[in-house]
Write an enzyme that holds these catalytic residues in place. Structure first.
Site, PDB file in Angstrom:
ATOM      1  N   HIS A 134       0.822  -1.219   0.000  1.00 49.69           N
ATOM      2  CA  HIS A 134       0.000   0.000   0.000  1.00 49.69           C
ATOM      3  C   HIS A 134       0.858   1.272   0.000  1.00 49.69           C
ATOM      4  CE1 HIS A 134      -2.930   2.867   1.912  1.00 49.69           C
ATOM      5  NE2 HIS A 134      -3.776   2.177   1.180  1.00 49.69           N
ATOM      6  N   HIS A 218      -6.805  -5.734   5.207  1.00 51.11           N
ATOM      7  CA  HIS A 218      -7.952  -6.388   4.550  1.00 51.11           C
ATOM      8  C   HIS A 218      -8.214  -7.799   5.084  1.00 51.11           C
ATOM      9  CE1 HIS A 218      -8.566  -3.150   1.697  1.00 51.11           C
ATOM     10  NE2 HIS A 218      -7.254  -3.011   1.758  1.00 51.11           N
TER      11      HIS A 218
HETATM   12  C1  LIG Z   1      -6.674   1.169   3.752  1.00 53.98           C
HETATM   13  C2  LIG Z   1      -5.302   0.661   3.928  1.00 53.98           C
HETATM   14  C3  LIG Z   1      -4.408   1.289   4.801  1.00 53.98           C
HETATM   15  C4  LIG Z   1      -4.691   2.597   5.454  1.00 53.98           C
HETATM   16  O1  LIG Z   1      -5.612   2.487   6.477  1.00 53.98           O
HETATM   17  P1  LIG Z   1      -6.525   3.752   6.815  1.00 53.98           P
HETATM   18  O2  LIG Z   1      -7.039   3.484   8.168  1.00 53.98           O
HETATM   19  O3  LIG Z   1      -7.575   3.778   5.752  1.00 53.98           O
HETATM   20  O4  LIG Z   1      -5.629   4.950   6.738  1.00 53.98           O
HETATM   21  C5  LIG Z   1      -3.190   0.684   5.007  1.00 53.98           C
HETATM   22  N1  LIG Z   1      -2.835  -0.438   4.371  1.00 53.98           N
HETATM   23  C6  LIG Z   1      -3.661  -1.039   3.495  1.00 53.98           C
HETATM   24  C7  LIG Z   1      -3.221  -2.289   2.829  1.00 53.98           C
HETATM   25  C8  LIG Z   1      -4.914  -0.504   3.238  1.00 53.98           C
HETATM   26  O5  LIG Z   1      -5.708  -1.066   2.346  1.00 53.98           O
END
Ligand SMILES: *Cc1c(COP(=O)(O)O)cnc(C)c1O
Length: 398
Positions: A134, A218
């Site tokens: 990410h 996820h």
């Molecule tokens: C959504 C997401 C994040 C960030 O989390 P938030 O709480 O939305 O800032 C980090 N890593 C992955 C893999 C994500 O999908």
């Protein structure tokens, strides 16, 4: 020098030309399986609210109660004006859920990655990242100034090559490494829905004396016993030094977390800049997240996961896709060109279905896709409607 707006309009026109322009769509309803957008009700297959907790009465009640007891805002950072009880309750709940010594929460998952990676790795250290991690992990890695190596997605041979290089670059002297080596991956990848080979990765990081950080954004709430995540499902939770995730996806609230040992958490309280120099989240968010974790672990949570698994199996079957090995609720239909993905998303919207077109820079150029996400809040009939539309509009297997 051109006026700022002229320059920005030029850049925006360029984005439009490349089909990379993004815009916000105002939603006039609560998050859920149906969204009200521009006076139309659309079936929603875009959210990461996999268990349908974001609008759940139990989470909403917990949030309202916290507002009544602790107010609307936190007032300052937790180190400055005292740390409100709902954050402590949340962190105890999280540590028990993940089976770690301690936990720390941040305003977002993004902030958790940024603060943690920059605290643990500096310019002499080495970061080894999966190619598809990410953006928050990529940004943290750049900000840390550490030496950066990227291994091909889920490729254990390539990971081992990078670890061998790191082992030579930062040798062990007098029983201690000259510099830290930190490997970072996701357990379920956000835009592809596939899973990292965590067991094998744990074996490799142990062989080369590196640390491992796993982002379960996820997977938390969805996989593992009571939704504890993929590390738990694979029995490697105790061997992963840094477990990260978000409270904003399956857990239905908002915020990011790190779970790990007590020394790790104490160190982050002292060194994670995104934690130290940022106002604490609203207490209602912490209370909702605590309720979300409790719900995910309950019999009701197990029923929701069972429902989600049914929806996933239904959609894969209706799209003639092989049953996903991990049974992930993220189902990408890769269309290639950005314009193609945009056109498909528009046609689906015209048929009352909301699926986002995911494009560069979220995914590589030319790998644009429809990213379908399923939720326990979707019905079987919703999934059948989606499958019919996809089979007409885009599915090459149909
Ligand atoms: C959504 C997401 C994040 C960030 O989390 P938030 O709480 O939305 O800032 C980090 N890593 C992955 C893999 C994500 O999908």
């Amino acid at each position: 020098m051109p006026a700022l707006d002229d320059e920005l309009n030029r850049r925006l026109a360029l984005l439009r030309e490349q089909n990379l322009f993004r815009e916000l769509r105002r939603v006039d309803s609560a998050p859920g399986p149906r969204l009200e957008i521009a006076g139309k009700t659309l079936l929603n297959f875009s959210s990461n609210d996999y268990l349908g907790l974001a609008n759940h009465p139990t989470l909403k009640a917990a949030a309202s109660e916290a507002v009544n007891q602790f107010g609307a805002g936190a007032g300052a950072s937790r180190l400055v004006c005292g740390s409100l009880a709902p954050f402590h309750q949340l962190e105890e709940t999280l540590a028990a859920f993940k089976g770690t010594g301690a936990a720390l929460t941040f305003a977002t998952g993004y902030a958790a990655a940024l603060g943690t990676i920059t605290a643990l790795a500096g310019k002499d250290d080495i970061l080894i990242l999966d190619k598809l991690v990410h953006a928050c992990i990529v940004d943290a890695a750049k900000l840390s100034g550490a030496k950066l190596r990227i291994f091909a997605h889920n490729d254990l041979n390539d990971l081992e090559e990078k670890l061998k290089w790191a082992d030579r670059a930062a040798p062990i002297e007098n029983g201690k490494r000259k510099a830290a080596i930190l490997v970072v991956t996701e357990s379920i990848f956000s835009m592809d829905g596939d899973a990292a080979p965590l067991r094998e990765m744990v074996a490799l990081k142990e062989k080369y004396g590196a640390w491992l950080m796993v982002d379960e954004a996820h997977a938390t709430g969805v996989f593992g016993r009571n939704g504890r995540g993929r590390a738990d499902e694979l029995g490697v939770s105790n061997q992963i030094e840094i477990q990260m995730g978000t409270l904003g996806k399956a857990l239905g609230a908002s915020g990011g977390y790190i779970c790990g040992s007590r020394p790790l958490i104490d160190f982050l309280v002292n060194r994670a800049r995104s934690f130290i120099f940022s106002t604490a989240p609203v207490p209602a968010a912490a209370a909702a997240a605590t309720a979300g974790i409790q719900l995910a672990q309950s019999a009701a949570g197990e029923q929701l996961r069972e429902k989600l698994r049914t929806r996933i199996a239904e959609l894969n079957a209706a799209l003639y896709l092989p049953p996903a090995a991990q049974g992930s609720p993220i189902i990408p239909l890769i269309l290639g060109e950005e314009a193609k993905a945009m056109a498909a998303a528009t046609r689906l919207r015209e048929q009352g279905i909301f699926v986002p077109a995911i494009r560069y820079p979220t995914v590589a150029r030319g790998a644009a896709r429809l990213r379908i996400t399923l939720s326990a809040a979707n019905t079987g009939a919703d999934v059948a409607t989606l499958a019919d539309a996809l089979n007409q509009i885009v599915n090459p297997n149909a």
